[in-house]
Design a protein around this motif. Structure first.
Motif, PDB file in Angstrom:
ATOM      1  N   GLY A  82       0.829  -1.212   0.000  1.00  0.00           N
ATOM      2  CA  GLY A  82       0.000   0.000   0.000  1.00  0.00           C
ATOM      3  C   GLY A  82       0.853   1.247   0.000  1.00  0.00           C
ATOM      4  N   ALA A  83       1.922   1.225   0.828  1.00  0.00           N
ATOM      5  CA  ALA A  83       2.820   2.376   0.867  1.00  0.00           C
ATOM      6  C   ALA A  83       3.489   2.574  -0.485  1.00  0.00           C
ATOM      7  CB  ALA A  83       3.873   2.185   1.957  1.00  0.00           C
ATOM      8  N   ALA A  84       3.828   1.449  -1.140  1.00  0.00           N
ATOM      9  CA  ALA A  84       4.491   1.547  -2.452  1.00  0.00           C
ATOM     10  C   ALA A  84       3.560   2.210  -3.465  1.00  0.00           C
ATOM     11  CB  ALA A  84       4.911   0.166  -2.937  1.00  0.00           C
ATOM     12  N   LEU A  85       2.262   1.865  -3.379  1.00  0.00           N
ATOM     13  CA  LEU A  85       1.327   2.434  -4.358  1.00  0.00           C
ATOM     14  C   LEU A  85       1.144   3.934  -4.183  1.00  0.00           C
ATOM     15  CD1 LEU A  85      -1.432  -0.276  -4.609  1.00  0.00           C
ATOM     16  CD2 LEU A  85       0.366   0.277  -6.228  1.00  0.00           C
ATOM     17  N   LEU A  86       1.436   4.440  -2.955  1.00  0.00           N
ATOM     18  CA  LEU A  86       1.282   5.875  -2.723  1.00  0.00           C
ATOM     19  C   LEU A  86       2.422   6.667  -3.345  1.00  0.00           C
ATOM     20  CD1 LEU A  86       0.183   5.922   1.007  1.00  0.00           C
ATOM     21  CD2 LEU A  86      -1.224   6.321  -0.984  1.00  0.00           C
ATOM     22  N   VAL A  87       3.576   5.996  -3.540  1.00  0.00           N
ATOM     23  CA  VAL A  87       4.739   6.713  -4.080  1.00  0.00           C
ATOM     24  C   VAL A  87       4.573   6.867  -5.583  1.00  0.00           C
ATOM     25  CG1 VAL A  87       7.228   6.676  -4.353  1.00  0.00           C
ATOM     26  CG2 VAL A  87       6.197   5.771  -2.285  1.00  0.00           C
ATOM     27  N   PRO A  88       4.612   8.106  -6.081  1.00  0.00           N
ATOM     28  CA  PRO A  88       4.480   8.290  -7.520  1.00  0.00           C
ATOM     29  C   PRO A  88       5.723   7.778  -8.246  1.00  0.00           C
ATOM     30  CG  PRO A  88       5.016  10.354  -6.472  1.00  0.00           C
ATOM     31  CD  PRO A  88       4.809   9.360  -5.375  1.00  0.00           C
ATOM     32  N   LEU A 151       8.295  16.337   5.627  1.00  0.00           N
ATOM     33  CA  LEU A 151       7.797  17.686   5.907  1.00  0.00           C
ATOM     34  C   LEU A 151       8.523  18.701   5.030  1.00  0.00           C
ATOM     35  CD1 LEU A 151       5.776  18.947   7.811  1.00  0.00           C
ATOM     36  CD2 LEU A 151       7.596  19.331   9.442  1.00  0.00           C
ATOM     37  N   ALA A 152       9.857  18.527   4.924  1.00  0.00           N
ATOM     38  CA  ALA A 152      10.636  19.432   4.069  1.00  0.00           C
ATOM     39  C   ALA A 152      10.143  19.344   2.631  1.00  0.00           C
ATOM     40  CB  ALA A 152      12.116  19.082   4.149  1.00  0.00           C
ATOM     41  N   LEU A 153       9.881  18.099   2.173  1.00  0.00           N
ATOM     42  CA  LEU A 153       9.403  17.913   0.803  1.00  0.00           C
ATOM     43  C   LEU A 153       8.041  18.559   0.610  1.00  0.00           C
ATOM     44  CD1 LEU A 153      10.440  14.254   0.112  1.00  0.00           C
ATOM     45  CD2 LEU A 153      11.199  16.247  -1.127  1.00  0.00           C
ATOM     46  N   SER A 154       7.172  18.419   1.617  1.00  0.00           N
ATOM     47  CA  SER A 154       5.812  18.935   1.430  1.00  0.00           C
ATOM     48  C   SER A 154       5.804  20.453   1.516  1.00  0.00           C
ATOM     49  CB  SER A 154       4.846  18.320   2.443  1.00  0.00           C
ATOM     50  OG  SER A 154       5.140  18.789   3.721  1.00  0.00           O
ATOM     51  N   MET A 165       4.253  16.224  -4.003  1.00  0.00           N
ATOM     52  CA  MET A 165       5.283  16.947  -3.260  1.00  0.00           C
ATOM     53  C   MET A 165       6.702  16.722  -3.774  1.00  0.00           C
ATOM     54  SD  MET A 165       4.619  15.014   0.249  1.00  0.00           S
ATOM     55  CE  MET A 165       6.124  14.653   1.088  1.00  0.00           C
ATOM     56  N   PHE A 166       6.861  15.866  -4.796  1.00  0.00           N
ATOM     57  CA  PHE A 166       8.215  15.646  -5.297  1.00  0.00           C
ATOM     58  C   PHE A 166       8.496  16.584  -6.462  1.00  0.00           C
ATOM     59  CE2 PHE A 166       7.168  11.632  -3.280  1.00  0.00           C
ATOM     60  CZ  PHE A 166       8.209  11.575  -2.397  1.00  0.00           C
ATOM     61  N   PRO A 243      15.619  16.113  -9.995  1.00  0.00           N
ATOM     62  CA  PRO A 243      14.483  16.771 -10.644  1.00  0.00           C
ATOM     63  C   PRO A 243      14.048  15.990 -11.894  1.00  0.00           C
ATOM     64  CG  PRO A 243      16.406  18.238 -10.458  1.00  0.00           C
ATOM     65  CD  PRO A 243      16.865  16.860 -10.175  1.00  0.00           C
ATOM     66  N   LEU A 244      12.819  15.443 -11.852  1.00  0.00           N
ATOM     67  CA  LEU A 244      12.345  14.623 -12.964  1.00  0.00           C
ATOM     68  C   LEU A 244      11.178  15.258 -13.692  1.00  0.00           C
ATOM     69  CD1 LEU A 244      12.305  11.135 -11.215  1.00  0.00           C
ATOM     70  CD2 LEU A 244      13.804  11.781 -13.075  1.00  0.00           C
ATOM     71  N   GLY A 245      10.665  16.360 -13.104  1.00  0.00           N
ATOM     72  CA  GLY A 245       9.371  16.867 -13.529  1.00  0.00           C
ATOM     73  C   GLY A 245       9.290  17.252 -14.999  1.00  0.00           C
TER      74      GLY A 245
END
Lengths: 307, 213
Positions: A82-88, A151-154, A165-166, A243-245
Motif C-alpha cells: 500500500g505504501a508503495a502504491l502511494l509513491v508516484p 515535511l521538508a518535501l511537502s 510533493m516531489f 528533478p524529474l518533472g
C-alpha cells in the motif's frame, strides 16, 4: 470504457511492477558488495530463486504460535505494498492521489513494522523479542527523521500528498535531504551500519533475528516485503533529490529506474566501506540524519523568504 | 554572490554541529579549523573592490584560523600526550540537539532584528548568533582544556561573523588586532595546558575548581 477502469488498471499495473521489480534491489546490493570484495557473487536474480524455493516449501508451525504468527507477515506485506502504491513513479501518472498521503505512507510503514514485530514476539522466543525491541527502538529515531524529511518535501512542493510533493529543486536542500534520507534508508531497511543482514550471531542480529521462526511461504512474504521496502526508499530518495518533472513520462521512469539501481549500488558501496556501528553510537547517527532533514526543512522555509 | 555567501555560512553552521558531535579531539580541531578557513574568505565575497589590505586580511585570517592556530593546538595535544577522547558533560546527542535548536532560534530571532538592506538577505546575523552559542556550548559542555579552546575558537568565529556586518564602517585593522589577540591567547592557553598537564596529569578542567595551598 467505464470511467474508473483506467485508474484501476494503472494502479494494478503499478502494483505488479512494484512486486515484480522489488527483489532486484537486494540483488544489485549483493552484487556490488561481491564485486568490491573481488568475488563473483550471487546472480542478480538470486532473491527470485530464493522466493520460489521458499514458496514451494512446507510451513513448520511452532506449537505455541497463535494466528498472529501468520497474520503478522501478511499484514506487513499488504501495508508495504500500500505504501508503495502511494509513491508516484513518474510525473504524469502520479501514485494514488489522496490528500495527506504522506502521513498515510508513514503510518503504513509503521503498521508493517508492527506486524513483523508482533509476529516475531508471538512464539515467545527471547531472542526474537530482543530483535523486535531493537528494531522498534531504531524506528523511534528513524521515523522522526523520515517525517522531517517528508515535511521538508511537502513545504517545498506545497502539498501533503506524495503525488504532488516531489518537485526536486536540486539545490542545497536536496543535498541535505539526500544525506538524511540515505541514512534513513539504511536504518529502516536494517542495513550496515545499523544491522548486518549477513550476520547469524543471535546477539547482534536485529531484523534477521525477528524472522528466525518463520519458514516457507510466510518467510518468502517477509523477504519480499523487505525488498519492497528497500525499493520504496530507493525510489523515495531518488524522487526527493533528482528533478524529474520536466521530462516525458517514459524518460522519467527510465531515469527513475536507473537512479534507484544507482541507490542500490550506493548502499552496496556504503556497506562494503563501513563496519557496523556500536549499538550506543546508533542514536548519534540517526540524530544526524534527523538534523540533516531538519536543516533541509529550514532551507526550504528560509529560502522562500530570502528569495 | 549572496547565494555563495549564504552557502558558506550554512557550511559554517554545519561545522558547528560537527564540532559538537565529534568525539575525538583531532576531529573537533579539524572542524574548528575548517570553519575558520571558510569564514576567512567571506570578506572577499562581501566587498566588490578588492584592496590589498582586504585580500591580505582575508588571507591572514584564513591562514591563522585554518592552519596556524590548529597546528598549535595539535602540538599542545601531542606534547601533553593526552587521551584523544572528548569527555562531554552534556552528551553528544543532547548537545547536537541544543546546537540545532540554537541555530533555528537564531534564524527566528534575526528575522525581527532591524538590519541594513544589503544584509537582510544574508545569513550573516543568524550564522553569527548560532556560531557564538555553539561555541559557548562547547566551552560549557566539554571538560578538557583543548576542547574548550576549540569552543573559544568557534565563539570567536561567531564574533568575527558579527564583525563582518560592520565591514564598511570598521577598519580591517581592528580585525587584525583581534586575530593577534587570539593567537597570543592560544599561546597562553598552550602554556596553561602544559602547566595543568604537569600539575594534574590530565587536562580535565574540573580539577581547577578547588583551591589548594
Amino acid at each position: 470504457m467505464i470511467a474508473w477502469a483506467e485508474p484501476v488498471a494503472s494502479t494494478l499495473l503499478r502494483a505488479i511492477a512494484w512486486i515484480a521489480l522489488a527483489p532486484l534491489v537486494p540483488g544489485i546490493i549483493h552484487r556490488t558488495k561481491a564485486w568490491i570484495a573481488g568475488r563473483r557473487g550471487p546472480p542478480i536474480l538470486q532473491l527470485y530463486y530464493d522466493l520460489a524455493r521458499l514458496w514451494r516449501k512446507e510451513v513448520v508451525w511452532s506449537s505455541v504460535a497463535s494466528p498472529m504468527h501468520l497474520l503478522g507477515p501478511a499484514v506487513a506485506w499488504v501495508a508495504v505494498l500500500g505504501a508503495a502504491l502511494l509513491v508516484p513513479t513518474d510525473a504524469a501518472h502520479a501514485g494514488l492521489d489522496l490528500p495527506g498521503s504522506a502521513i498515510l505512507f508513514v503510518y503504513l510503514l509503521a503498521l508493517a513494522r508492527f506486524g513483523t514485530a508482533a509476529a516475531a514476539m508471538d512464539t515467545g522466543s527471547a531472542f526474537e523479542g530482543m530483535g523486535a525491541a531493537r528494531e522498534v527502538s531504531y524506528a523511534v529515531l528513524s521515523e522522526v527523521a523520515l517525517v522531517t524529511g517528508l515535511l521538508a518535501l511537502s513545504v517545498h512542493g506545497g502539498s501533503a500528498s506524495l503525488a504532488h510533493m516531489f518537485d526536486a529543486s536540486g539545490g542545497v536542500g536536496s543535498a541535505l535531504l539526500a544525506g538524511g534520507l540515505f541514512v534513513v534508508l539504511l536504518a529502516e531497511n536494517c542495513r550496515v551500519p545499523f544491522d548486518d543482514p549477513n550476520t547469524h550471531l543471535e546477539l547482534t542480529m536485529v531484523h534477521e533475528v525477528m524472522v528466525l521462526d518463520h519458514s516457507g511461504p510466510p518467510l518468502a512474504v517477509i523477504l519480499h516485503g523487505a525488498s519492497l521496502k528497500l525499493a520504496i526508499f530507493s525510489v523515495l530518495l531518488v524522487k526527493a533529490v533528482v528533478p524529474l518533472g520536466q521530462h516525458s513520462p517514459l524518460v522519467a521512469v527510465a531515469v527513475l529506474g536507473a537512479a534507484a539501481a544507482g541507490v542500490g549500488v550506493g548502499v552496496g558501496i556504503a556497506e562494503s566501506l563501513m563496519a557496523r556501528l556500536a549499538f550506543r553510537r546508533v542514536p548519534l547517527l540517526l540524530t544526524t540524519a534527523f538534523l540533516l532533514n531538519l536543516f533541509a526543512l529550514l532551507v526550504e522555509v528560509e529560502g522562500g523568504r530570502l528569495r | 554572490m549572496t547565494d555563495t555567501l549564504n552557502l558558506l555560512i550554512g557550511i559554517a553552521a554545519g561545522l558547528n554541529l560537527l564540532a559538537l558531535a565529534s568525539s575525538r579531539l583531532p576531529s573537533m580541531i579539524r572542524a574548528a579549523a575548517l570553519q575558520g578557513l571558510v569564514l576567512g574568505v567571506l570578506p572577499l565575497l562581501l566587498e566588490d573592490d578588492w584592496s590589498v589590505l582586504l585580500v591580505a586580511m582575508a588571507a591572514g585570517t584564513a591562514l591563522a584560523k585554518g592552519f596556524v592556530i590548529p597546528s598549535l593546538l595539535r602540538r599542545a595535544m601531542h606534547a601533553a600526550s593526552i587521551d584523544r577522547e572528548v569527555e562531554p558533560l552534556i552528551g553528544f546527542v543532547p548537545s547536537l540537539l541544543l546546537g540545532a535548536l540554537a541555530t533555528i532560534l537564531a534564524m527566528l530571532l534575526s528575522r525581527s532584528l532591524p538590519l541594513l538592506p544589503e544584509h537582510s538577505r544574508t545569513l550573516l546575523l543568524p550564522g553569527a548568533l548560532a556560531t557564538a552559542i555553539c561555541g559557548a556550548l562547547l566551552i560549557m559542555a566539554r571538560t578538557k582544556a583543548i576542547s574548550q579552546v576549540c569552543g573559544y575558537l568557534v565563539l570567536e568565529n561567531g564574533a568575527y561573523l558579527f564583525g563582518l556586518l560592520l565591514l564598511r564602517s570598521t577598519p580591517l585593522l581592528v580585525e587584525a588586532g583581534i586575530l593577534l589577540d587570539l593567537t597570543v591567547g592560544i599561546f597562553v592557553i598552550g602554556i596553561v595546558v602544559d602547566r595543568i598537564q604537569r600539575e594534574f596529569d590530565s587536562l580535565d578542567t574540573r580539577n581547577l575548581t578547588e583551591l589548594h595551598e
